[in-house]
Scaffold this active site. Structure first.
Site, short mmCIF file in Angstrom:
data_model
loop_
_atom_site.label_atom_id
_atom_site.label_comp_id
_atom_site.label_asym_id
_atom_site.label_seq_id
_atom_site.Cartn_x
_atom_site.Cartn_y
_atom_site.Cartn_z
N ASN A 11 1.01 -1.13 -0.09
CA ASN A 11 0.11 -0.02 -0.05
C ASN A 11 0.94 1.24 -0.14
OD1 ASN A 11 -1.86 1.93 0.48
ND2 ASN A 11 -2.89 0.98 2.31
N ARG A 94 -2.53 -1.88 -3.59
CA ARG A 94 -3.78 -1.14 -3.33
C ARG A 94 -3.67 -0.30 -4.38
NH1 ARG A 94 -5.13 3.38 0.83
NH2 ARG A 94 -7.44 3.67 0.28
N HIS A 183 -12.75 3.36 -0.61
CA HIS A 183 -12.76 2.18 0.49
C HIS A 183 -13.69 1.06 0.04
CE1 HIS A 183 -12.91 5.76 3.72
NE2 HIS A 183 -11.62 5.31 3.67
N LEU A 212 -15.81 4.08 9.16
CA LEU A 212 -15.57 5.21 10.11
C LEU A 212 -14.12 5.30 10.60
CD1 LEU A 212 -18.88 5.10 12.27
CD2 LEU A 212 -18.36 6.33 10.05
N GLY A 215 -10.53 8.85 7.35
CA GLY A 215 -11.74 8.96 6.35
C GLY A 215 -12.75 8.08 6.61
N ARG A 244 -11.92 16.04 6.56
CA ARG A 244 -12.94 16.46 5.32
C ARG A 244 -14.00 16.83 5.71
NH1 ARG A 244 -10.89 11.08 2.80
NH2 ARG A 244 -9.09 11.54 2.13
N VAL A 334 -12.55 4.39 14.20
CA VAL A 334 -13.63 4.87 14.86
C VAL A 334 -14.87 3.91 15.12
CG1 VAL A 334 -15.49 6.70 15.30
CG2 VAL A 334 -13.21 7.19 14.22
N GLY A 335 -15.25 3.21 14.01
CA GLY A 335 -16.23 2.22 13.84
C GLY A 335 -16.10 0.95 14.79
N GLU A 387 -8.41 -4.69 4.92
CA GLU A 387 -8.03 -4.39 3.65
C GLU A 387 -7.03 -5.27 2.97
OE1 GLU A 387 -9.18 -0.15 2.76
OE2 GLU A 387 -8.60 -0.11 4.79
P1 AMP Z 1 -8.33 4.67 10.58
O1 AMP Z 1 -8.24 5.46 9.67
O2 AMP Z 1 -9.27 3.46 10.25
O3 AMP Z 1 -6.90 4.06 10.99
O4 AMP Z 1 -8.83 5.07 11.93
C1 AMP Z 1 -8.26 6.29 12.55
C2 AMP Z 1 -9.14 6.91 13.68
O5 AMP Z 1 -9.72 5.91 14.31
C3 AMP Z 1 -8.40 7.84 14.41
O6 AMP Z 1 -8.14 8.99 14.04
C4 AMP Z 1 -9.09 7.78 15.83
O7 AMP Z 1 -10.14 9.07 15.57
C5 AMP Z 1 -10.10 6.57 15.82
N1 AMP Z 1 -9.62 5.61 16.90
C6 AMP Z 1 -8.62 5.02 16.77
N2 AMP Z 1 -8.62 4.01 18.14
C7 AMP Z 1 -9.76 4.43 18.78
C8 AMP Z 1 -10.36 4.28 19.84
N3 AMP Z 1 -9.70 3.33 20.83
N4 AMP Z 1 -11.42 4.93 20.31
C9 AMP Z 1 -11.98 5.97 19.52
N5 AMP Z 1 -11.41 6.32 18.29
C10 AMP Z 1 -10.29 5.59 17.95
#
Ligand code: AMP
Length: 403
Positions: A11, A94, A183, A212, A215, A244, A334-335, A387
């Site tokens: 990636n 990717r 995504h 979530l 991005g 964004r 986040v999700g 992914e």
């Molecule tokens: P990703 O782009 O999928 O790697 O997600 C990154 C984002 O996930 C970070 O900017 C955080 O906002 C969120 N995140 C990661 N770990 C946690 C957590 N334990 N609780 C809440 N948000 C998280």
């Protein structure tokens, strides 16, 4: 001789290279790592050999992607997993933008490279880096199949009614303007895993996927096929993201140019890099935002509410698009981790069918799981995305088919 079973997934970002080496006999990781700040004095390579547990780090300048991949190859060789191994079946890359042209993973040849290059105007930040990664890997192992797996491919099944903007089709076609979505690898993987979690075949269920991360995007998946998604021509459209803005009235851009006296580049930077959660409250990490909310911070609280409001609107819209929904699935940073986001996003939607059980929602786990009560008419799931595994699976399937 037995067939090779390993796939290296690359990636390539503009200044980074993430990689994983997988054994497709059991989808296990053999090695994972990351090179960051490529082209700077402070480049760093982080490498873990999963099988031995050995973790190593290199600090110091790594000039370009070529040097980065060579450094990765050296680390893999130290673990006996070198790129010259006969067990390596293919390299999966990717690629962010495949336009309308690439609807499936594709073995890279010169023509494919030219087409990915032609898409640079619609993906100026991503496709050049992805191309560099492919060219570098090709030069290192010219005999090995290189497979491009596109972030947009899963969304190419969207009907024209969802994919087209309401503008003059001639202008749109001349400039390749339409909704592509991104995504896709994650939406494909998570919608399939959600079906599995429900004990069903993907062709039997309708799923709303909420990816979530920093991005963020939503998708409506009907019987395994994407019928709508929230990102558009670029990843700027749709949900509120880390930095964004997501959806806004396009006239905001004219207004900022005419009245705010901003250049197009300044507006681009504002909307892509300085908006979203970060623009609203100065933080884009949900952990920090939740901490501030717990301390009574009103700015963080409003940012959170705007973020949730947009998610709810998309869930409602995709109920309408799909007609019936079997599950809503949360994924990405986040999700997967932020229980308060999941709780708030579903709160009040019980009339539509989904509901969250607070106790199930609060369980922390890396496994796919249901967080809805058994009585809910629509399941709510947390499904960690993967992914790299999806890219490796698609790469291996394609190479296997061609052998
Ligand atoms: P990703 O782009 O999928 O790697 O997600 C990154 C984002 O996930 C970070 O900017 C955080 O906002 C969120 N995140 C990661 N770990 C946690 C957590 N334990 N609780 C809440 N948000 C998280």
């Amino acid at each position: 001789m037995t067939s090779p079973t390993r796939v290296l997934v690359l990636n390539s970002g503009s200044s980074s290279l993430k990689y994983q080496l997988l054994d497709m006999r059991d989808s296990s990781r053999l090695a994972v790592g990351l090179v960051e700040r490529i082209g700077e004095q402070t480049s760093r390579l982080e490498h873990t050999c999963v099988t031995s547990g050995d973790a190593r780090e290199r600090n110091g300048p790594i000039a370009d992607h070529d040097a980065a991949l060579k450094a990765v190859a050296e680390e893999l060789t130290r673990d006996g997993l070198g790129l010259d191994s006969p067990e390596l079946a293919a390299i999966g890359h990717r690629v962010v933008h495949g336009g309308m042209f690439f609807t499936e993973p594709t073995v890279v040849d010169d023509e494919v490279l030219t087409e990915i290059e032609r898409l640079i105007p619609v993906a100026p930040l991503h496709n050049p880096a992805n191309l560099t990664g492919i060219r570098t890997a090709r030069a290192l192992r010219p005999d090995l199949p290189q497979v491009a797996v596109f972030d947009t491919a899963f969304h190419t099944t969207m009907p024209e009614s969802a994919a087209r903007y309401a503008i003059d089709p001639k202008t749109a076609d001349r400039h390749r303007i339409r909704r592509y979505g991104f995504h896709g690898t994650s939406h494909a993987y998570v919608s399939r895993e959600t079906a599995r979690l429900l004990g069903k075949d993907p062709s039997e269920v309708n799923v709303i996927v909420l990816h979530l991360g920093n991005g963020a995007s939503a998708s409506a998946v009907a019987k395994g096929r994407c019928v709508d998604t929230s990102m558009g021509l670029t990843p700027l459209e749709g949900l509120v993201m880390g930095t964004r803005s997501g959806d806004l009235d396009p006239a905001v851009i004219f207004h900022l140019a005419r009245v705010g006296d901003m250049s197009m580049d300044e507006i681009d930077t504002l909307l892509n890099k300085r908006s979203g959660l970060f623009g609203l409250c100065g933080d884009n990490d949900m952990r920090e935002i939740r901490r501030r909310i717990d301390e009574g911070d009103e700015e963080a609280s409003l940012a959170f509410d705007i973020y949730i409001h947009r998610i709810k609107k998309y869930i409602g819209a995709y109920f309408a698009v799909l007609g019936t929904v079997d599950a809503v699935a949360f994924t990405a940073g986040v999700g997967e981790n932020a229980a308060p986001v999941r709780q708030a996003a579903i709160a009040g939607l019980e009339g539509l069918g989904p509901a969250v059980d607070p106790e199930r929602n609060s369980v922390r786990s890396g496994e796919p799981r249901l967080i809805s009560p058994d009585s809910a008419r629509v399941a709510v799931a947390v499904v960690p995305t993967d992914e790299e595994l999806e890219i490796a699976t698609q790469t291996y399937a394609l190479v296997g088919k061609n052998n």
